[in-house]
Scaffold this active site. Structure first.
Site, PDB file in Angstrom:
ATOM      1  N   GLN A  22     -11.398   8.849   7.171  1.00 30.23           N
ATOM      2  CA  GLN A  22     -11.138   7.350   7.533  1.00 30.23           C
ATOM      3  C   GLN A  22     -10.195   6.988   6.836  1.00 30.23           C
ATOM      4  O   GLN A  22      -9.608   5.615   7.006  1.00 30.23           O
ATOM      5  CB  GLN A  22     -12.474   6.487   7.281  1.00 30.23           C
ATOM      6  CG  GLN A  22     -13.790   7.331   7.962  1.00 30.23           C
ATOM      7  CD  GLN A  22     -14.822   6.531   7.265  1.00 30.23           C
ATOM      8  OE1 GLN A  22     -15.420   5.324   7.607  1.00 30.23           O
ATOM      9  NE2 GLN A  22     -15.650   7.414   6.524  1.00 30.23           N
ATOM     10  N   ASN A  23      -9.402   7.547   5.850  1.00 30.39           N
ATOM     11  CA  ASN A  23      -8.309   7.005   4.790  1.00 30.39           C
ATOM     12  C   ASN A  23      -7.060   7.042   5.770  1.00 30.39           C
ATOM     13  O   ASN A  23      -6.874   7.861   6.547  1.00 30.39           O
ATOM     14  CB  ASN A  23      -8.483   7.780   3.634  1.00 30.39           C
ATOM     15  CG  ASN A  23      -9.757   7.788   2.797  1.00 30.39           C
ATOM     16  OD1 ASN A  23     -10.357   6.985   3.012  1.00 30.39           O
ATOM     17  ND2 ASN A  23      -9.718   8.872   1.992  1.00 30.39           N
TER      18      ASN A  23
ATOM     19  N   ARG B 114       0.546  -1.259   0.069  1.00 30.20           N
ATOM     20  CA  ARG B 114      -0.142   0.051   0.125  1.00 30.20           C
ATOM     21  C   ARG B 114       0.888   1.258   0.000  1.00 30.20           C
ATOM     22  O   ARG B 114       0.690   2.547  -0.498  1.00 30.20           O
ATOM     23  CB  ARG B 114      -0.935  -0.019   1.043  1.00 30.20           C
ATOM     24  CG  ARG B 114      -1.878  -1.027   1.585  1.00 30.20           C
ATOM     25  CD  ARG B 114      -3.084  -1.251   0.628  1.00 30.20           C
ATOM     26  NE  ARG B 114      -2.825  -1.257  -0.802  1.00 30.20           N
ATOM     27  CZ  ARG B 114      -2.297  -2.615  -1.444  1.00 30.20           C
ATOM     28  NH1 ARG B 114      -2.377  -3.535  -0.667  1.00 30.20           N
ATOM     29  NH2 ARG B 114      -2.168  -2.631  -2.806  1.00 30.20           N
TER      30      ARG B 114
ATOM     31  N   SER C   8     -19.282   4.801   2.571  1.00 33.24           N
ATOM     32  CA  SER C   8     -20.474   4.023   2.495  1.00 33.24           C
ATOM     33  C   SER C   8     -21.280   4.078   3.730  1.00 33.24           C
ATOM     34  O   SER C   8     -22.327   3.857   3.728  1.00 33.24           O
ATOM     35  CB  SER C   8     -20.231   2.454   2.439  1.00 33.24           C
ATOM     36  OG  SER C   8     -19.172   2.029   3.471  1.00 33.24           O
TER      37      SER C   8
ATOM     38  N   HIS D 168      -8.594   6.495  11.474  1.00 32.50           N
ATOM     39  CA  HIS D 168      -8.272   5.197  11.185  1.00 32.50           C
ATOM     40  C   HIS D 168      -6.648   4.840  10.923  1.00 32.50           C
ATOM     41  O   HIS D 168      -6.202   3.805  10.662  1.00 32.50           O
ATOM     42  CB  HIS D 168      -8.760   4.264  10.170  1.00 32.50           C
ATOM     43  CG  HIS D 168     -10.174   4.090  10.315  1.00 32.50           C
ATOM     44  ND1 HIS D 168     -11.297   3.712   9.382  1.00 32.50           N
ATOM     45  CD2 HIS D 168     -11.245   4.329  11.416  1.00 32.50           C
ATOM     46  CE1 HIS D 168     -12.393   3.724   9.779  1.00 32.50           C
ATOM     47  NE2 HIS D 168     -12.230   4.091  11.046  1.00 32.50           N
TER      48      HIS D 168
END
Ligand code: NAD
Length: 236
Positions: free
Chosen positions: A86-87, A56, A174, A104
Site C-alpha cells: 500500500q506504500n 515526501r 492497520s 496506491h
C-alpha cells in the site's frame, strides 16, 4: 516453489523514518489527509498538493530500506515471493525485491491529469513535480498516487495473487483502508496467515486462524523469515 504473498502497509517503512499517518492522530506529516490526498484537494489547491508530495519525495531520497524490507528479499531463494504494497515509497525496490505491486501508486512517478495511461518517472535530478509540468496534451502532470475516494485499478490483480497464495504475510498495516484490507478474504481458508504489527492483537476484523506477531517489522520480519526458511529447508 511455494507462493508467498506479502501485503505491506506504512508500518514496514516506519523504521526507515517515514511516518505512518494513523499513528499520528490521522495527520500525515502534519497535514490533514483531506487537504492533500483527495481529488477535491487537487482541484481546490494543486500548489499545496504538489508541495506535500514534493516534500515526501525529498524525505524519501534521504531514507533507506530497513531490516524488514531486506529480510523479505532473502525469502526469494526459497519461495516464489510477490509483494503487494500500500506504500508509495520505493523501499521494497531499493532493498532488491523482484515482484512488487503498488496498490496506491508510486511517489517517484507522475501522470497526466487527463490521461491516466500517460505515466512517467520523475527525473531524479529534479526530484519534484512542478506547476506547469505538462503532459503531451498540454495538461498539468499530477502525482501517480491513488487518492482517497479514487478507484484502485490494481485491486483485481492483487486479489488474484492472494487467491493463489500458499502463505500470506501481512506487515505493518492497520487493515483499515479498503479495498486493500479486504484482500485477506481472498486467501484460501487452509493457508497460514501471519500478521506482524505492534498492534496486531488489537485488530478485530481478521479471522481467528491468523498467527499474530505483535512486534515492529524490524524485529518480527527477520524472525519470521528465518522460521519460514527453516521450514522450507526441513521440507526438502
Ligand atoms: P496503515 O493503515 O497501514 O497503518 C499503519 C500501521 O503500521 C499501524 O497498524 C501501526 O500499528 C503499524 N506500525 C507502526 N509502526 C510499525 C513498525 N515499526 N513496524 C510494523 N508496523 C508498524 O497505514 P497508514 O499510515 O494509515 O497509511 C495508509 C495509506 O497512506 C497507505 O496505504 C499509503 O497509501 C499512505 N502512506 C504511505 C506511506 C509510505 O509509502 N511509506 C506512509 C504513510 C502513508
Amino acid at each position: 516453489m511455494k507462493k508467498i504473498i506479502v501485503l505491506t502497509g506504512a508500518g514496514i517503512s516506519a523504521e526507515s523514518g517515514i511516518k505512518t499517518f494513523r499513528d499520528s492522530d490521522g495527520l500525515w506529516e502534519n497535514y490533514r489527509v483531506e487537504d492533500v490526498a483527495t481529488p477535491e484537494a487537487w482541484h481546490k489547491d494543486p500548489d499545496l498538493v504538489l508541495h506535500f508530495y514534493n516534500e515526501r519525495l525529498h524525505q524519501l531520497s534521504k531514507a533507506s530500506p530497513n531490516k524488514a524490507h531486506e529480510h523479505l528479499v532473502r525469502l526469494e531463494s526459497y519461495y516464489d515471493v510477490r509483494i503487494i504494497t500500500q506504500n508509495i515509497d520505493d523501499l521494497h525496490e531499493r532493498a532488491g525485491s523482484s515482484t512488487i505491486l503498488h496498490l496506491h501508486g508510486e511517489l517517484r512517478k507522475k501522470r497526466s491529469q487527463v490521461n491516466p495511461d500517460y505515466i512517467i518517472d520523475i527525473d531524479p535530478k529534479i526530484n519534484e513535480i512542478k506547476k506547469g509540468d505538462l503532459c503531451p496534451l498540454g495538461k498539468q502532470m499530477r502525482p501517480h498516487i491513488v487518492w482517497f475516494g479514487e478507484a484502485v485499478p490494481l485491486i483485481n490483480t492483487a486479489s488474484a495473487w492472494v487467491e493463489q497464495a500458499d502463505i500470506l504475510l501481512i506487515i505493518g498495516t492497520s487493515m483499515a483502508v479498503y479495498p486493500a484490507a479486504g484482500l485477506v478474504h481472498y486467501a484460501s481458508p487452509s493457508i497460514p496467515i501471519y500478521y506482524i504489527d505492534p498492534k496486531a492483537n488489537e485488530t478485530n476484523n481478521l479471522s481467528n486462524n491468523i498467527i499474530r506477531i505483535p512486534q515492529k517489522a524490524g524485529t518480527g520480519v527477520p524472525y519470521l523469515v528465518n522460521e519460514l526458511i527453516k521450514n522450507q529447508k526441513n521440507a526438502n
